[in-house]
Design a protein around this motif. Structure first.
Motif, PDB file in Angstrom:
ATOM      1  N   TRP A 258       0.822  -1.208   0.000  1.00  0.00           N
ATOM      2  CA  TRP A 258       0.000   0.000   0.000  1.00  0.00           C
ATOM      3  C   TRP A 258       0.858   1.260   0.000  1.00  0.00           C
ATOM      4  N   GLY A 259       2.065   1.187   0.552  1.00  0.00           N
ATOM      5  CA  GLY A 259       2.975   2.319   0.461  1.00  0.00           C
ATOM      6  C   GLY A 259       3.382   2.610  -0.969  1.00  0.00           C
ATOM      7  N   VAL A 260       3.702   1.549  -1.715  1.00  0.00           N
ATOM      8  CA  VAL A 260       4.039   1.701  -3.136  1.00  0.00           C
ATOM      9  C   VAL A 260       2.844   2.242  -3.909  1.00  0.00           C
ATOM     10  N   TRP A 261       1.657   1.739  -3.618  1.00  0.00           N
ATOM     11  CA  TRP A 261       0.449   2.179  -4.324  1.00  0.00           C
ATOM     12  C   TRP A 261       0.194   3.668  -4.110  1.00  0.00           C
TER      13      TRP A 261
ATOM     14  N   TRP B 139       2.874  -6.176  -9.998  1.00  0.00           N
ATOM     15  CA  TRP B 139       2.708  -6.774  -8.667  1.00  0.00           C
ATOM     16  C   TRP B 139       1.622  -6.102  -7.839  1.00  0.00           C
ATOM     17  N   VAL B 140       1.731  -4.793  -7.652  1.00  0.00           N
ATOM     18  CA  VAL B 140       0.809  -4.087  -6.764  1.00  0.00           C
ATOM     19  C   VAL B 140      -0.545  -3.854  -7.430  1.00  0.00           C
ATOM     20  N   GLY B 141      -0.548  -3.297  -8.634  1.00  0.00           N
ATOM     21  CA  GLY B 141      -1.796  -3.003  -9.336  1.00  0.00           C
ATOM     22  C   GLY B 141      -2.699  -4.211  -9.524  1.00  0.00           C
ATOM     23  N   PRO B 142      -2.150  -5.366  -9.954  1.00  0.00           N
ATOM     24  CA  PRO B 142      -3.001  -6.556 -10.086  1.00  0.00           C
ATOM     25  C   PRO B 142      -3.699  -6.921  -8.786  1.00  0.00           C
ATOM     26  N   ASN B 143      -3.025  -6.707  -7.667  1.00  0.00           N
ATOM     27  CA  ASN B 143      -3.638  -7.066  -6.395  1.00  0.00           C
ATOM     28  C   ASN B 143      -4.620  -6.023  -5.894  1.00  0.00           C
ATOM     29  N   VAL B 144      -4.454  -4.770  -6.294  1.00  0.00           N
ATOM     30  CA  VAL B 144      -5.477  -3.771  -5.988  1.00  0.00           C
ATOM     31  C   VAL B 144      -6.764  -4.124  -6.735  1.00  0.00           C
ATOM     32  N   LEU B 145      -6.633  -4.476  -8.025  1.00  0.00           N
ATOM     33  CA  LEU B 145      -7.799  -4.898  -8.810  1.00  0.00           C
ATOM     34  C   LEU B 145      -8.422  -6.158  -8.225  1.00  0.00           C
ATOM     35  N   ARG B 146      -7.599  -7.153  -7.928  1.00  0.00           N
ATOM     36  CA  ARG B 146      -8.095  -8.415  -7.392  1.00  0.00           C
ATOM     37  C   ARG B 146      -8.792  -8.207  -6.056  1.00  0.00           C
ATOM     38  N   THR B 147      -8.222  -7.349  -5.209  1.00  0.00           N
ATOM     39  CA  THR B 147      -8.805  -7.071  -3.902  1.00  0.00           C
ATOM     40  C   THR B 147     -10.190  -6.462  -4.044  1.00  0.00           C
ATOM     41  N   PHE B 148     -10.317  -5.469  -4.929  1.00  0.00           N
ATOM     42  CA  PHE B 148     -11.626  -4.844  -5.115  1.00  0.00           C
ATOM     43  C   PHE B 148     -12.655  -5.870  -5.576  1.00  0.00           C
ATOM     44  N   CYS B 149     -12.297  -6.677  -6.578  1.00  0.00           N
ATOM     45  CA  CYS B 149     -13.245  -7.662  -7.112  1.00  0.00           C
ATOM     46  C   CYS B 149     -13.668  -8.663  -6.042  1.00  0.00           C
TER      47      CYS B 149
ATOM     48  N   SER C  84      16.722  14.208  -8.821  1.00  0.00           N
ATOM     49  CA  SER C  84      17.285  13.165  -9.690  1.00  0.00           C
ATOM     50  C   SER C  84      16.957  11.772  -9.180  1.00  0.00           C
ATOM     51  N   SER C  85      16.971  11.580  -7.850  1.00  0.00           N
ATOM     52  CA  SER C  85      16.663  10.255  -7.302  1.00  0.00           C
ATOM     53  C   SER C  85      15.191   9.912  -7.494  1.00  0.00           C
ATOM     54  N   ALA C  86      14.295  10.900  -7.300  1.00  0.00           N
ATOM     55  CA  ALA C  86      12.868  10.657  -7.505  1.00  0.00           C
ATOM     56  C   ALA C  86      12.580  10.355  -8.966  1.00  0.00           C
ATOM     57  N   ALA C  87      13.198  11.088  -9.874  1.00  0.00           N
ATOM     58  CA  ALA C  87      12.997  10.851 -11.305  1.00  0.00           C
ATOM     59  C   ALA C  87      13.480   9.467 -11.711  1.00  0.00           C
ATOM     60  N   ALA C  88      14.541   8.994 -11.068  1.00  0.00           N
ATOM     61  CA  ALA C  88      15.063   7.666 -11.386  1.00  0.00           C
ATOM     62  C   ALA C  88      14.150   6.561 -10.864  1.00  0.00           C
ATOM     63  N   TRP C  89      13.471   6.835  -9.740  1.00  0.00           N
ATOM     64  CA  TRP C  89      12.623   5.820  -9.127  1.00  0.00           C
ATOM     65  C   TRP C  89      11.247   5.712  -9.761  1.00  0.00           C
ATOM     66  N   LEU C  90      10.757   6.751 -10.394  1.00  0.00           N
ATOM     67  CA  LEU C  90       9.403   6.719 -10.936  1.00  0.00           C
ATOM     68  C   LEU C  90       9.183   5.593 -11.943  1.00  0.00           C
ATOM     69  N   PRO C  91      10.095   5.364 -12.909  1.00  0.00           N
ATOM     70  CA  PRO C  91       9.888   4.237 -13.836  1.00  0.00           C
ATOM     71  C   PRO C  91       9.892   2.882 -13.124  1.00  0.00           C
ATOM     72  N   VAL C  92      10.724   2.758 -12.085  1.00  0.00           N
ATOM     73  CA  VAL C  92      10.763   1.507 -11.306  1.00  0.00           C
ATOM     74  C   VAL C  92       9.435   1.314 -10.587  1.00  0.00           C
ATOM     75  N   LEU C  93       8.919   2.400 -10.034  1.00  0.00           N
ATOM     76  CA  LEU C  93       7.626   2.353  -9.348  1.00  0.00           C
ATOM     77  C   LEU C  93       6.521   1.915 -10.304  1.00  0.00           C
ATOM     78  N   ASP C  94       6.559   2.430 -11.519  1.00  0.00           N
ATOM     79  CA  ASP C  94       5.557   2.053 -12.520  1.00  0.00           C
ATOM     80  C   ASP C  94       5.591   0.553 -12.792  1.00  0.00           C
ATOM     81  N   ILE C  95       6.791   0.006 -12.933  1.00  0.00           N
ATOM     82  CA  ILE C  95       6.928  -1.431 -13.208  1.00  0.00           C
ATOM     83  C   ILE C  95       6.374  -2.252 -12.041  1.00  0.00           C
ATOM     84  N   ILE C  96       6.732  -1.874 -10.820  1.00  0.00           N
ATOM     85  CA  ILE C  96       6.263  -2.622  -9.640  1.00  0.00           C
ATOM     86  C   ILE C  96       4.739  -2.606  -9.559  1.00  0.00           C
ATOM     87  N   VAL C  97       4.130  -1.458  -9.874  1.00  0.00           N
ATOM     88  CA  VAL C  97       2.673  -1.349  -9.810  1.00  0.00           C
ATOM     89  C   VAL C  97       2.027  -2.197 -10.896  1.00  0.00           C
ATOM     90  N   VAL C  98       2.556  -2.173 -12.104  1.00  0.00           N
ATOM     91  CA  VAL C  98       1.946  -2.931 -13.201  1.00  0.00           C
ATOM     92  C   VAL C  98       2.033  -4.433 -12.971  1.00  0.00           C
TER      93      VAL C  98
END
Length: 349
Positions: free
Chosen positions: A197-200, A240-250, A224-238
């Protein structure tokens, strides 16, 4: 069995009849397909399939072969299999006499679904759910909004476990109760749930800031560190995290509305659940393993694994309908999941 004979039976007798018919159908299936007797093997194979599916989908997305939305939907579906496996593990259906293998499976299904509470903690909550289903003591179903009047609060709580905890904390009548809710939430979600949920929230805040900046015509001045982390955050959400947010709601939407609450007779399994499978719920059912159609079977036959319930559903539905189990009682949305048809809940927040 005739309608007249059925009406003369007690709720316990009707529940036992359902149980015996469904058990017999499961035994007939196992006799016809001996592979179904290899329960430990099948559980391990389904888990392997789900995990490899999630990893393969993630790899294809990262390599640019799979679009983000396809990866998210696929991994939500694969993760839904691991939820059913966790539920079966809670009832000791796989590797019951092999603690190491059993606990490794528990850990792996938790890793696949980091949005959830610790599965070893959930075991106690879920077994209590079977003892107290439909009552205030059923903390598991209450936690996913069963019995709440429909409104903005319930909608937020259904899909976001942290938001549900926050709303309950704000509603708590005393500071002692607020501290208990906060401490309990941190304890049961540590460490994976808090990470998930922190990542989300970081993802939502980051993209929300970018959207607002675009609307105002001003760039976001990331470090610079935040800009570098944003693409990594996107990958993690797509992946790992995002699928479980969808699954949880359903899952929570379907489960909280197929269970009854508040005026259920103690121990009356007929009144605990309904079969909730209208056609318009299929997009949600796809990401919670057909839960609305098959979970009610589990309340009558607790020790059948989820794939057997899928195979026996036609027979189970027939006998459940004959014995008075409700099907697609959509009034439950209006009645805040009460069994009685004349119930009128208070105005939702």
């Amino acid at each position: 069995m005739s309608q007249q004979n059925t009406s003369a039976l007690s709720a316990a007798a009707r529940a036992e009849h359902i149980r015996s018919v469904v058990l017999a159908e499961g035994q007939a299936l196992r006799a016809r397909y001996p592979l179904l007797l290899r329960q430990n093997l099948l559980g391990a194979l389904i888990l392997t399939f789900a995990l490899l599916g999630m990893l393969g989908s993630a790899w294809l997305y990262i390599e640019g072969v799979l679009p983000w939305w396809a990866c998210l939907l696929l991994n939500a579906w694969f993760a839904s299999l691991t939820h059913e496996l966790e539920h079966d593990l809670i009832h000791s259906m796989y590797f019951r006499k092999q603690p190491l293998a059993h606990n490794v499976m528990m850990l792996l299904v938790w890793l696949a679904r980091p949005s959830t509470i610790n599965p070893w903690v959930r075991r106690g909550l879920h077994l209590n759910h079977h003892k107290t289903s439909g009552s205030e003591a059923d903390l598991e179903e209450r936690a996913i909004t069963n019995g709440e009047p429909w409104g903005w609060a319930r909608l937020l709580m259904v899909g976001d476990n942290m938001m549900a905890a926050l709303i309950r904390l704000l509603r708590a009548p005393s500071w002692a109760r607020k501290r208990y809710i906060a401490g309990r939430t941190l304890a049961v979600y540590a460490p994976l749930g808090l990470l998930n949920w922190g990542v989300w929230y970081a993802f939502l805040l980051g993209h929300g800031a970018q959207l607002l900046a675009q609307l105002w015509g001003q760039p976001v001045l990331w470090s610079s560190s935040a800009a570098a982390w944003l693409p990594v955050l996107d990958i993690i959400v797509v992946v790992w995290v995002g699928p479980n947010v969808l699954r949880t709601f359903c899952l929570h939407f379907v489960s909280s509305n197929m269970h009854y609450y508040g005026d259920v007779e103690p121990g009356n399994v007929i009144q605990q659940t309904q079969v909730l499978n209208p056609w318009w719920l299929w997009p949600l059912q796809a990401f919670c393993c057909n839960f609305g159609s098959t979970h009610a079977i589990h309340h009558f036959v607790v020790k059948e694994p989820f794939y057997i319930r899928q195979l026996t559903a036609r027979t189970a539905h027939r006998v459940m309908r004959e014995m008075g189990v409700r099907f697609n009682d959509l009034g439950t949305f209006r009645r805040a999941n009460r069994w009685q048809a004349d119930y009128r809940p208070a105005v939702a927040e």
